[in-house]
Design a protein around this motif. Structure first.
Motif, PDB file in Angstrom:
ATOM      1  N   SER A  65      -4.049  -8.754   7.555  1.00  0.00           N
ATOM      2  CA  SER A  65      -3.533 -10.105   7.478  1.00  0.00           C
ATOM      3  C   SER A  65      -3.651 -10.882   8.659  1.00  0.00           C
ATOM      4  O   SER A  65      -3.362 -12.184   8.441  1.00  0.00           O
ATOM      5  CB  SER A  65      -2.163 -10.316   6.843  1.00  0.00           C
ATOM      6  OG  SER A  65      -1.289  -9.684   7.872  1.00  0.00           O
ATOM      7  N   GLY A  77      -3.861   9.896   8.693  1.00  0.00           N
ATOM      8  CA  GLY A  77      -3.488   8.549   8.825  1.00  0.00           C
ATOM      9  C   GLY A  77      -2.351   8.346   8.001  1.00  0.00           C
ATOM     10  O   GLY A  77      -1.239   7.857   8.771  1.00  0.00           O
ATOM     11  N   ASN A  90      -1.288   1.680   8.650  1.00  0.00           N
ATOM     12  CA  ASN A  90      -2.925   1.489   9.189  1.00  0.00           C
ATOM     13  C   ASN A  90      -2.585   0.113  10.054  1.00  0.00           C
ATOM     14  O   ASN A  90      -3.447   0.151  11.334  1.00  0.00           O
ATOM     15  CB  ASN A  90      -3.629   1.100   8.215  1.00  0.00           C
ATOM     16  CG  ASN A  90      -4.473   2.356   7.879  1.00  0.00           C
ATOM     17  OD1 ASN A  90      -3.915   3.254   8.070  1.00  0.00           O
ATOM     18  ND2 ASN A  90      -5.501   2.272   7.085  1.00  0.00           N
ATOM     19  N   ALA A  99       3.595  -3.893   6.808  1.00  0.00           N
ATOM     20  CA  ALA A  99       2.897  -2.724   6.365  1.00  0.00           C
ATOM     21  C   ALA A  99       1.636  -3.238   5.683  1.00  0.00           C
ATOM     22  O   ALA A  99       1.226  -2.999   4.454  1.00  0.00           O
ATOM     23  CB  ALA A  99       3.634  -1.810   5.315  1.00  0.00           C
ATOM     24  N   LYS A 103      -6.235  -1.233  -5.428  1.00  0.00           N
ATOM     25  CA  LYS A 103      -6.378  -0.340  -4.366  1.00  0.00           C
ATOM     26  C   LYS A 103      -7.363   0.658  -3.918  1.00  0.00           C
ATOM     27  O   LYS A 103      -7.996   0.900  -4.867  1.00  0.00           O
ATOM     28  CB  LYS A 103      -5.359   0.653  -4.478  1.00  0.00           C
ATOM     29  CG  LYS A 103      -3.692  -0.293  -4.737  1.00  0.00           C
ATOM     30  CD  LYS A 103      -3.247  -0.845  -3.761  1.00  0.00           C
ATOM     31  CE  LYS A 103      -1.808  -1.734  -4.219  1.00  0.00           C
ATOM     32  NZ  LYS A 103      -1.493  -2.759  -2.974  1.00  0.00           N
ATOM     33  N   GLY A 136       0.872  -0.999  -0.051  1.00  0.00           N
ATOM     34  CA  GLY A 136      -0.088   0.057  -0.073  1.00  0.00           C
ATOM     35  C   GLY A 136       1.100   1.162   0.268  1.00  0.00           C
ATOM     36  O   GLY A 136       2.105   1.075  -0.234  1.00  0.00           O
ATOM     37  N   PRO A 137       0.306   2.428   0.398  1.00  0.00           N
ATOM     38  CA  PRO A 137       1.300   3.504   0.112  1.00  0.00           C
ATOM     39  C   PRO A 137       2.395   3.563   1.195  1.00  0.00           C
ATOM     40  O   PRO A 137       3.531   3.891   0.813  1.00  0.00           O
ATOM     41  CB  PRO A 137       0.266   4.733   0.451  1.00  0.00           C
ATOM     42  CG  PRO A 137      -1.120   4.056   1.055  1.00  0.00           C
ATOM     43  CD  PRO A 137      -1.020   2.937   0.483  1.00  0.00           C
ATOM     44  N   MET A 144       3.312 -11.801  -4.090  1.00  0.00           N
ATOM     45  CA  MET A 144       2.785 -12.919  -3.332  1.00  0.00           C
ATOM     46  C   MET A 144       2.344 -12.576  -2.107  1.00  0.00           C
ATOM     47  O   MET A 144       2.916 -11.456  -1.529  1.00  0.00           O
ATOM     48  CB  MET A 144       4.070 -13.790  -3.149  1.00  0.00           C
ATOM     49  CG  MET A 144       4.387 -14.794  -4.415  1.00  0.00           C
ATOM     50  SD  MET A 144       5.824 -15.495  -4.240  1.00  0.00           S
ATOM     51  CE  MET A 144       6.887 -14.179  -4.811  1.00  0.00           C
TER      52      MET A 144
END
Ligand SMILES: Cc1cc2nc3c(=O)[nH]c(=O)nc-3n(C[C@H](O)[C@H](O)[C@H](O)COP(=O)(O)OP(=O)(O)OC[C@H]3O[C@@H](n4cnc5c(N)ncnc54)[C@H](O)[C@@H]3O)c2cc1C
Length: 367
Positions: free
Chosen positions: A150, A281, A269, A145, A35, A9-10, A113
């Motif tokens: 997850s 955020g 996050n 990140a 995204k 992500g970012p 992956m």
């Protein structure tokens, strides 16, 4: 140093680029290319970090003014970057544009992956990650990140404090008849705070924090949403049209006070998800990234991570507190509260010192 990053992500992408620029070897794992689409207000501090790692944002609009007011009441506060001694407060950009630029730049680091297991550093060796293919890797440092998506942080005993705000963010984009160049809006409507960010010459992204049932009702009926937005927004913007269907996201706070273990650090996050009312955020996460990257230049990874978090803690805690307090204060539809904040804004508008302090807090410069 060999670094494994879980999540592109970012935050994962930006920390990957920053570390690669410092000469580290980076492997970045993320199976997803889809995204989320939202409008982001990036502070001047974030923009400097991005410039320093070669990420130049041409899309979006500079944020020069922020008009804060309570709908239907006269008091308001106009923050102007030039009056506060800055050329701009930051830039508003669509997350898809940021993602497009980042994806191009991290392409040579990304391995599409999922990581299925992670283990902290032990007396016998480096931290270890296992990929969905069964391949394993033992880098010097693992950066998690994953956006908190997850479950890997729980598997190593890093349980987050979770708090539902009992609010849903309704996000979308509108085109307006008479835009005001460079001006963003923070409107406190009885139903919840509404932020409007200029992302193109006459297009604004909106984020409206609402009770879940109100968000559901407005999402399902475009004419009702347009009417509600028209009533909620200042008249100076004229007529408006929805550019695409609104999206809703339930709002939660996720917080891990010490998001690190030997050989592993959580960023973004996954470590802290805060209320979006103040648009902080990603800006907050990237202040953590800067500190980590600087600290890694100086010592062994575990000491660097600990020192980076210790020095960042006051700013991290304060940003969480400020975002939660804004949410708690402005989500209450009480006349007494509205009158008080309206008077407070009218008085605050007369104080250049206060306006500068508020602006600098929003920009991530605490002085
Ligand atoms: C409504 C709203 C408005 C906002 N507005 C602003 C704003 O104006 N300004 C601001 O600064 N911030 C804002 N934010 C916050 C900002 O969007 C987030 O801070 C930011 O997107 C977090 O990025 P991230 O990289 O940590 O997580 P994510 O974007 O969630 O990325 C996590 C990545 O990890 C990957 N992943 C997950 N599990 C695995 C695995 N097992 N293996 C490999 N990869 C994995 C996922 O595929 C995903 O790509 C806003 C947030 C919301 C909800």
């Amino acid at each position: 140093m060999q670094i494994g990053i879980i999540g592109g992500g970012p935050v994962g992408s930006i920390v990957g680029l920053a570390l690669k620029r410092k000469g580290h070897t980076v492997r970045l794992f993320d199976p997803t290319t889809k995204k989320p689409k939202m409008s982001l207000a990036l502070s001047e501090t974030t923009l400097s970090l991005l410039e320093n790692i070669g990420v130049h944002l041409s899309a979006g609009q500079d944020l020069v003014e922020i008009l804060v007011n309570e709908k239907g009441l006269p008091g308001s506060m106009l923050l102007n970057a030039h009056e506060c001694g800055y050329s701009r407060f930051g830039r508003a950009i669509c997350s898809i544009e940021l993602d497009r630029i980042l994806t191009g730049q991290v392409a040579d680091m990304v391995e599409p992956m999922a990581v299925t297991q992670v283990r902290a550093r032990s007396t016998t060796g480096n931290p270890r990650i296992e990929l969905e293919t069964g391949e394993t890797s033992e880098p010097d440092l693992v950066i998690l990140a994953d956006g908190g998506r997850s479950g890997l942080s729980n598997s190593i005993g890093m349980d987050a404090q979770l708090r539902s705000f009992d609010r849903t963010a309704l996000l979308g984009r509108i085109q307006v008849e008479t835009p005001v160049s460079g001006r963003a809006y923070e409107r406190f409507i009885g139903t919840g705070p509404l932020a409007l960010l200029p992302i193109d010459s006459d297009v604004y992204g909106f984020v409206w924090s609402l009770a879940p049932r109100d968000a559901d009702a407005l999402k399902q009926a475009t004419p009702a949403l347009l009417d509600a937005l028209y009533l909620a927004l200042p008249r100076e913007l004229g007529r408006l049209e929805l550019v695409y269907d609104a999206v809703k996201i339930p709002l939660i706070e996720r917080w891990i006070d010490q998001p690190y273990r030997p050989g592993i650090v959580l960023l973004g996050n996954g470590a802290q998800t805060i209320h979006p009312v103040a648009g902080q955020g990603l800006n907050l996460a990237l202040r953590g990234v800067s500190r980590l990257v600087d600290a890694l230049a100086m010592g062994d990874p575990d000491t660097a991570v600990r020192e980076a978090f210790m020095s960042w803690k006051p700013n991290r805690d304060l940003t969480r507190l400020a975002s939660s307090s804004l949410e708690a204060l402005f989500d209450r539809d009480l006349l007494s509260r509205k009158l008080l904040t309206s008077i407070g804004m009218a008085l605050g508008d007369q104080s250049p010192w206060l306006k500068r302090k508020i602006s600098e807090a929003g920009m991530g410069i605490i002085s």
